[in-house]
Scaffold this motif. Sequence first.
Motif, short mmCIF file in Angstrom:
data_model
loop_
_atom_site.label_atom_id
_atom_site.label_comp_id
_atom_site.label_asym_id
_atom_site.label_seq_id
_atom_site.Cartn_x
_atom_site.Cartn_y
_atom_site.Cartn_z
N TYR A 1 43.32 -34.92 42.50
CA TYR A 1 43.47 -34.23 41.21
C TYR A 1 42.99 -32.79 41.40
CZ TYR A 1 43.86 -39.00 39.46
OH TYR A 1 44.26 -40.29 39.25
N LYS A 2 43.93 -31.86 41.32
CA LYS A 2 43.60 -30.45 41.48
C LYS A 2 43.52 -29.78 40.11
CE LYS A 2 45.81 -29.97 46.01
NZ LYS A 2 46.82 -29.23 46.81
N TYR A 3 42.46 -29.01 39.94
CA TYR A 3 42.27 -28.30 38.68
C TYR A 3 41.81 -26.89 39.01
CZ TYR A 3 41.07 -27.33 33.81
OH TYR A 3 41.01 -26.80 32.55
N TYR A 4 42.70 -25.92 38.82
CA TYR A 4 42.40 -24.53 39.14
C TYR A 4 42.29 -23.70 37.87
CZ TYR A 4 43.56 -25.37 44.08
OH TYR A 4 43.59 -25.83 45.37
N HIS A 5 41.20 -23.00 37.74
CA HIS A 5 41.03 -22.01 36.68
C HIS A 5 40.18 -20.89 37.30
CE1 HIS A 5 40.66 -21.38 32.05
NE2 HIS A 5 40.98 -20.28 32.69
N GLU A 6 40.83 -20.10 38.13
CA GLU A 6 40.12 -19.16 38.99
C GLU A 6 39.40 -18.06 38.22
OE1 GLU A 6 42.12 -17.93 42.51
OE2 GLU A 6 43.38 -19.71 42.55
N GLU A 7 39.91 -17.72 37.04
CA GLU A 7 39.22 -16.70 36.25
C GLU A 7 37.79 -17.12 35.91
OE1 GLU A 7 43.24 -17.13 34.11
OE2 GLU A 7 42.24 -18.13 35.80
N HIS A 8 37.59 -18.42 35.79
CA HIS A 8 36.27 -18.96 35.48
C HIS A 8 35.56 -19.53 36.70
CE1 HIS A 8 36.60 -18.32 31.19
NE2 HIS A 8 37.74 -19.00 31.13
N GLY A 9 36.19 -19.42 37.88
CA GLY A 9 35.52 -19.83 39.11
C GLY A 9 35.73 -21.27 39.52
N TYR A 10 36.79 -21.92 39.02
CA TYR A 10 37.03 -23.32 39.35
C TYR A 10 38.27 -23.48 40.22
CZ TYR A 10 33.55 -24.60 35.86
OH TYR A 10 32.37 -24.73 35.16
N ARG A 11 38.08 -24.10 41.38
CA ARG A 11 39.16 -24.54 42.26
C ARG A 11 38.82 -25.97 42.70
NH1 ARG A 11 42.72 -21.09 44.60
NH2 ARG A 11 42.75 -22.39 46.49
N LEU A 12 38.96 -26.88 41.77
CA LEU A 12 38.51 -28.25 41.99
C LEU A 12 39.60 -29.10 42.64
CD1 LEU A 12 36.78 -28.84 38.53
CD2 LEU A 12 35.67 -28.29 40.70
N GLN A 13 39.20 -29.90 43.59
CA GLN A 13 40.07 -30.91 44.19
C GLN A 13 39.28 -32.20 44.25
OE1 GLN A 13 42.86 -29.98 47.45
NE2 GLN A 13 41.82 -31.55 48.63
N VAL A 14 39.58 -33.09 43.33
CA VAL A 14 38.80 -34.31 43.15
C VAL A 14 39.60 -35.52 43.63
CG1 VAL A 14 37.60 -35.78 41.48
CG2 VAL A 14 37.63 -33.29 41.17
N TYR A 15 39.01 -36.31 44.52
CA TYR A 15 39.62 -37.58 44.92
C TYR A 15 39.16 -38.64 43.92
CZ TYR A 15 41.00 -35.51 49.36
OH TYR A 15 41.59 -34.72 50.33
N GLY A 16 40.10 -39.08 43.11
CA GLY A 16 39.75 -40.02 42.05
C GLY A 16 40.59 -41.27 42.10
#
Length: 284
Positions: free
Chosen positions: A178-193
């Motif tokens: 599960y990828k969740y990118y919101h780079e303006e706020h500093g998030y480049r998440l890649q979660v194995y769920g």
Amino acid sequence: MTTITPAQPPDDKLPDNFDPFEHLQKIYIPQHNALVKRYFADLGDDWKPNIASSRSALRVACTMVDNDNQLMMNLRHHLLFDLLGYGKKDLGIFYGIPAESFQESVDGRPQVFLYFSQDSASVSEGEKKVEAEYSFRLMNETPATMTPVKAIALAKDIKQQFISGGQGVVFTKGKNIYKYYHEEHGYRLQVYGNTEVDTQDIITRLLKCQDILYDENRLVVSTPKKASITNQTATQLVYGKQKKKPRYRPVANVRFRYAYMYLRGNERPIYLVDATGRHHEALV
């Protein structure tokens, strides 16, 4: 071959009944117990030995006493430094390159890491704990603007999101990405769920640490066809020996353990929240 004999102190400097082991104990025990006191600072300064709780029982086991023999001293030292991890508490996080070089490769915004791991009781024999670590950057801060007051406020927000009933929250790690990118706020998440609902909960908690709303349109899901392998039985030949094949994205519950922050120019991580009791310097 020349044999070098260590210099011995003159005989008149030591008493006639000098006992080297007893002397070592008198020097070593107070130094060791000072570290024990620091490690278990959450239990208070004034205490009497008791085993009423798991933490106090550990403290009793770690504390050296005058009548300890060498074996007991070694065991207490091993428990504190190796099993409980005190000897590793000041080691830096290894990126594959020096930490300073790593920080120079990014924009220098403070980076916050949250670490999760599987409960020991749920780990199958012969397997390693399943772990996870996720991070985000504080895009509105720099090493110069970040202060202890701000760090404490952030630590309290992380605690509110990831500590419940005195324990870290749990989520189920799995094979899906599960990828969740919101780079303006500093998030480049890649979660194995394992499921989208479970993973969305963790992502939402990470966002709430900076008071940011979850946006479902930013979530990208990748579901591999290959099945997850949690309990591996197959083996392969490695260097002349049969060994278990690596597991493929095992399904396991992982629990939040601690959070820390890296600032460029600061050699050591700043521990924000600790649910393990190992990082006594944590702000919360």
